[in-house]
Motif scaffolding. Structure first.
Motif, mmCIF file in Angstrom:
data_model
loop_
_atom_site.group_PDB
_atom_site.id
_atom_site.type_symbol
_atom_site.label_atom_id
_atom_site.label_comp_id
_atom_site.label_asym_id
_atom_site.label_seq_id
_atom_site.Cartn_x
_atom_site.Cartn_y
_atom_site.Cartn_z
ATOM 1 N N GLN A 37 0.828 -1.208 0.000
ATOM 2 C CA GLN A 37 0.000 0.000 0.000
ATOM 3 C C GLN A 37 0.857 1.252 0.000
ATOM 4 O OE1 GLN A 37 -3.279 -0.345 -0.461
ATOM 5 N NE2 GLN A 37 -3.322 1.871 -0.786
ATOM 6 N N LYS A 41 1.214 3.944 -3.235
ATOM 7 C CA LYS A 41 0.931 5.353 -2.944
ATOM 8 C C LYS A 41 2.075 6.239 -3.434
ATOM 9 C CE LYS A 41 -0.140 8.538 0.846
ATOM 10 N NZ LYS A 41 -0.315 8.675 2.324
ATOM 11 N N ALA A 46 -3.465 3.449 -7.549
ATOM 12 C CA ALA A 46 -4.370 2.966 -6.513
ATOM 13 C C ALA A 46 -4.018 1.570 -6.025
ATOM 14 C CB ALA A 46 -5.806 2.983 -7.035
ATOM 15 N N SER A 47 -3.425 0.759 -6.910
ATOM 16 C CA SER A 47 -3.186 -0.641 -6.562
ATOM 17 C C SER A 47 -2.144 -1.239 -7.505
ATOM 18 C CB SER A 47 -4.478 -1.447 -6.664
ATOM 19 O OG SER A 47 -4.910 -1.483 -8.022
ATOM 20 N N ALA A 50 -3.762 -1.712 -10.858
ATOM 21 C CA ALA A 50 -3.841 -0.456 -11.616
ATOM 22 C C ALA A 50 -2.494 -0.135 -12.260
ATOM 23 C CB ALA A 50 -4.264 0.680 -10.692
#
Length: 976
Positions: A37, A41, A46-47, A50
């Motif tokens: 995470q 970031k 987002a992930s 993504a």
């Protein structure tokens, strides 16, 4: 008040959630959920999914996960594979033919073969942190020099058959008989070697004749290959034969049994120009064919033509002896299609095992082992001769051959049946003959059993009595003229470590000199140094896998066949191809086998003239070298400013050369570390112009589960199992390079002379000596896939890309990145451009690479594929913590460079110029550097907690090449 039971915080969790401690995927993937995470970031996405959507072109994304099953726990996977291994029947084997039973000293098994300090190290391109394995390899070279009687040895090749093929190529390069195109092979060379050399000769366009050795002088040849002792065990004086071949300007290569050379006169003393063979019987298990280190020795005058790697002695900046790879270092990347060979690796782990075997036993121990083997052969020969079954040859070392075709009461079929009932394998492939090769594992009881098998139960022979007879009468089975008189292994290293305590400490002392994955991340771009999970390594030592002879009857290797077939099915699914060949035992051999398939496919269609191979300028150096070995002409395709294939140039050349276009060799993601969006168009252009697409599998670890070569449109790929599928690099080997092909190329995959690997490829030439290459390590990749399953292998690819992009994002704030896609992203590796830094400060990429050692890291890949750069590949196995440590090191190094740029430090007096720093530096009373000792060796706090101390300072490569020394230092050095 009523008391309440303590709250069970796990009560609401499902059983699946409670079983997560057994989840292998989370053990393999480095970043935790929280770390992931934080990383995404920082990258502004987002992930992970993504991020993948940004990077991988939509038109090559697979619509679903691969159909390879779900992830297994370690316990389950090992139990399942053990059940498969139990299907193998490991007979007592006397087949020989270059593969023999051996006893691996337990101190070597536990502390080398099963030790990540030895098996997870990388090829010693950074020799300052590889002095341990380099010393062991120097021992290996000295061992080979002593036993063969020639002054120059390589650090090992892939196997005996391919070493023989390399010897043929050397003969062609150096022979003064330039008009000849004919290579002679003695008919008593091992059959698998004959098959392999003929295949290689066919691709080179050489003519070959196979005939009795004494006929060689009758032919106008550029070279000849003879076996010593022969495949049937005969020991003959070949000096006169060699002299006659030399008189005709031919070069002679001798294939020799390394154990026999302990007792026999060295081939170099008989006049051989090159000596090749396998060091397997020096403590390396048979493993159904490999991995085993082949040796190659030759004369000093041929040193520039010697294939593979050579370890040489040089000096460091303090004037101390230091070891490094000499001359051949990455020669494919320099000479490309003009390289001596496409061999890009060695069998380092196995060569080290053989070297340690020689160190542990020493010259006297080896003589005891060899004499014991030979004595048992004498006992067997004496006993059978008394009973009227005389061996074919009077002179032998360990192998006896019997003609049994005319024995009505004791037929070959009866002998073979008795053997199989007794759990014994004999060599039976020659009509009317049986051969028996004894080895280190042979016992008195075994010889007694062999008498019963050969002669029947009522033979009445006594092993002890026959032994006493031989002791009294003496043995003449080795001719007096061929008894070794020269000493072997006189160097102190072979005469110092014969107790287990001393051997254990010597192995540990060398291990401590090397940086491996058990110390820190090895972020080598293109080389994929990922986790080699312990569970995956365990079956390598299981006797059901380790002790199987590659030419054992196939009904005894049912477990191996089941494991290999299932692995092949998984790889077919993961690559999108239709068929796999598991034979190539390195990536370079895989390239070679794939190009042969393309060549033969064109020939089958009447298109033999198609011989042009297009290769992008960014390609791996083995690509053009492999193309040259298959007789192809290399035409280079340009890359654009962003590092992608120049589509205009590609289209123009494909159309211009369409009539003779054979194929393109392209790497995906690109060698520059980017998913090129035009890859499908590349495939279409080549196919439209009659060519085939060879997609180099070097970067397959960024494809698995996300896309696949077959889905993209390629026709053939090799897979570096030692990269994508977690077989350890072993300090520079072993490797495996199986190839996947579309159905139209399947009939042209490698076959084998002794084992029918597939009906559809029967009769095809081989590319490795054993039918399934280095089959003994295939269980590692098998377990890698079984443990990860469809979700895990896909996650591995995604996290390889995630970790690389996290590094790229962080490093781009301090260093320019050379190539990115239109979104500013990379694939699974990134290239940091150090050329602007060099221009501004004078600090070189070498300085930065060596300085990283002081921070506890192995340098990324230096100056490939672009000079003056570092190519960084973190792999999915590394956590954010380790990535951040590396980033911290690179940022601190950039700050150090700024001090040089500003003039605070001079170009000759700064920690980068003097790196790496050793204990000798910091204990020098004359420390006069412009920086502190603390800055030199503890540049950041984390280094102090886990300091790796290089044992030598920066090594002088130029000195080492100008003063080539590739053997152990002379005894006087030790005395001094």
């Amino acid at each position: 008040m009523t008391s309440q039971s303590p709250t069970n915080s796990f009560a609401s969790l499902s059983l699946a959630e409670l079983e997560q401690t057994q989840d292998f995927i989370r053990r393999h993937i480095g970043p935790s959920a929280a770390q992931t995470q934080a990383m995404v970031k920082d990258m502004g996405v987002a992930s992970v999914d993504a991020l993948i959507d940004e990077i991988v072109p939509d038109d090559i994304r697979l619509p679903q996960l691969p159909a390879i099953g779900d992830s297994k726990t370690e316990v389950q996977a090992l139990a399942d594979l053990k059940a498969v291994a139990n299907l193998n029947k490991v007979n007592t084997t006397y087949i020989g033919l270059g593969y023999y039973g051996t006893l691996t000293p337990n101190v070597i098994t536990r502390n080398v073969l099963e030790n990540p300090g030895w098996y997870t190290a990388y090829t010693p391109y950074q020799p300052e942190i590889a002095q341990g394995r380099l010393e062991s390899l120097l021992n290996y070279q000295q061992m080979c020099i002593d036993l063969t009687g020639l002054p120059l040895a390589s650090a090992s090749l892939l196997d005996e058959g391919t070493a023989a093929a390399e010897a043929m190529a050397l003969a062609k390069r150096v022979s003064k008989n330039k008009k000849s195109n004919l290579f002679f092979i003695s008919s008593d060379v091992f059959p698998q070697t004959i098959d392999l050399v003929k295949q290689r000769a066919d691709m080179f366009g050489f003519d070959v004749i196979v005939a009795p050795a004494n006929e060689a002088p009758e032919h106008d040849v550029f070279g000849a290959l003879i076996q010593y002792p022969s495949a049937t065990g005969e020991v003959t004086d070949v000096s006169e034969l060699i002299e006659k071949i030399h008189a005709n300007k031919g070069i002679v290569a001798v294939a020799a049994d390394i154990m026999s050379l302990v007792l026999l006169k060295a081939p170099g003393e008989l006049g051989a120009d090159a000596v090749i063979g396998s060091s397997q019987r020096f403590g390396v298990p048979m493993g159904y064919g490999g991995p085993h280190a082949a040796f190659f020795t030759t004369s000093d005058k041929y040193k520039r033509s010697l294939p593979g790697r050579i370890i040489g002695v040089s000096k460091d900046t303090r004037g101390n002896n230091a070891l490094r790879m000499a001359m051949q270092t990455r020669e494919q990347h320099i000479r490309r299609e003009k390289a001596n060979s496409n061999i890009c690796t060695a069998q380092v782990l196995l060569a080290n095992m053989a070297a340690f075997y020689a160190v542990y036993h020493g010259p006297q121990g080896l003589k005891t082992i060899a004499n014991r083997i030979h004595r048992f052969a004498d006992i067997l020969a004496t006993g059978t001769r008394v009973k009227g079954l005389a061996p074919l040859h009077d002179n032998y070392f360990d192998t006896l051959t019997f003609n049994v075709a005319d024995t009505k009461t004791n037929s070959k079929a009866e002998i073979v049946e008795r053997a199989l009932i007794s759990g014994v394998n004999l060599r039976t492939d020659v009509e009317g003959q049986i051969s028996i090769s004894l080895d280190e594992t042979t016992t008195r009881a075994d010889v007694a059993q062999l008498f019963t098998i050969l002669l029947g139960a009522e033979h009445g022979l006594d092993v002890a009595g026959l032994d006493a007879q031989i002791v009294t009468q003496g043995s003449t089975s080795i001719p007096a003229a061929l008894v070794r008189e020269s000493e072997i292994l006189t160097h102190p290293v072979f005469n110092s470590y014969h107790s287990e305590t001393e051997m254990l400490r010597y192995i540990k002392r060398l291990e401590n000199k090397d940086l491996a994955l058990n110390h820190s991340m090895i972020s080598l771009g293109s080389c994929t140094m990922k986790l080699n999970a312990t569970a995956q390594m365990i079956p390598v030592s299981w006797p059901e896998f380790a002790n199987m002879h590659p030419f054992a009857p196939q009904d005894q290797a049912i477990g191996y066949k089941k494991m290999i077939d299932e692995l092949a099915e998984w790889l077919v699914e993961l690559t999108g191809y239709d068929k796999m060949s598991m034979q190539p035992n390195s990536g370079a051999q895989g390239e070679y086998a794939g190009l042969i398939a393309i060549h033969k496919y064109h020939a089958s269609r009447g298109d033999s003239h198609r011989n042009i191979c297009l290769i992008p300028a960014s390609a791996h150096g083995t690509n053009p070298a492999s193309a040259n070995m298959v007789g192809m002409k290399v035409v280079v395709v340009a890359c654009d400013k962003k590092g992608n294939v120049d589509m205009v140039d590609l289209k123009a050349k494909a159309e211009e050369l369409a009539e003779n276009l054979s194929c393109i060799m392209i790497t995906y993601p690109s060698t520059h570390g980017v998913y090129e969006k035009t890859i499908r168009e590349v495939c279409n252009i080549i196919h439209d112009n009659g060519g085939q697409v060879y997609l180099d599998g070097a970067n397959m670890n960024a494809q698995v589960g996300i896309t696949s070569p077959g889905f993209i449109g390629a026709d053939v790929s090799h897979l570096n199992l030692h990269k994508t599928f977690a077989i350890p690099h072993g300090g520079g080997g072993p490797g495996m390079g199986p190839i996947g092909v579309k159905s139209h190329l399947a009939p042209f995959l490698p076959g084998h002379a002794l084992i029918n690997v597939d009906e559809t490829t029967a009769g095809n030439g081989a590319v490795s000596a054993a039918p399934y290459g280095s089959a003994g390590i295939l269980c590692i990749s098998y377990l890698y896939i079984a443990l990860l399953g469809k979700e895990g292998v896909t996650a591995a690819s995604k996290y390889a890309i995630t970790n690389a992009n996290y590094l790229a994002t962080k490093l781009s704030e301090h260093y320019p990145l050379l190539y990115t896609d239109s979104n500013g992203r990379v694939a699974h590796e990134c290239i940091v451009d150090l050329r602007p830094i060099k221009e501004a400060s004078g600090v070189t990429e070498m300085d930065i690479a060596k300085r990283l050692i002081d921070y506890g890291f192995h340098s990324p890949t230096m100056s490939f594929p672009v000079a003056g750069t570092l190519m960084i590949e973190p792999t999915e196995s590394e956590s954010k913590v380790e990535l951040d440590r590396f980033i911290e090191a690179m940022v601190c190094i950039r700050d150090e460079v700024r001090k040089v740029e500003s003039g605070e430090w001079t170009l000759e007096n700064n920690p980068l110029h003097h790196a790496p720093h050793t204990l000798a530096d910091i204990t020098d009373a004359n420390w006069d550097r412009a920086y502190s000792i603390s800055d030199a060796v503890f540049p950041v706090a984390s280094v102090a907690a886990n300091k790796f101390w290089p044992t030598v300072n920066r090594i002088d490569d130029v000195y080492g090449d100008r003063n080539l020394v590739c053997s152990c230092p002379p005894i006087e050095t030790y005395i001094d």
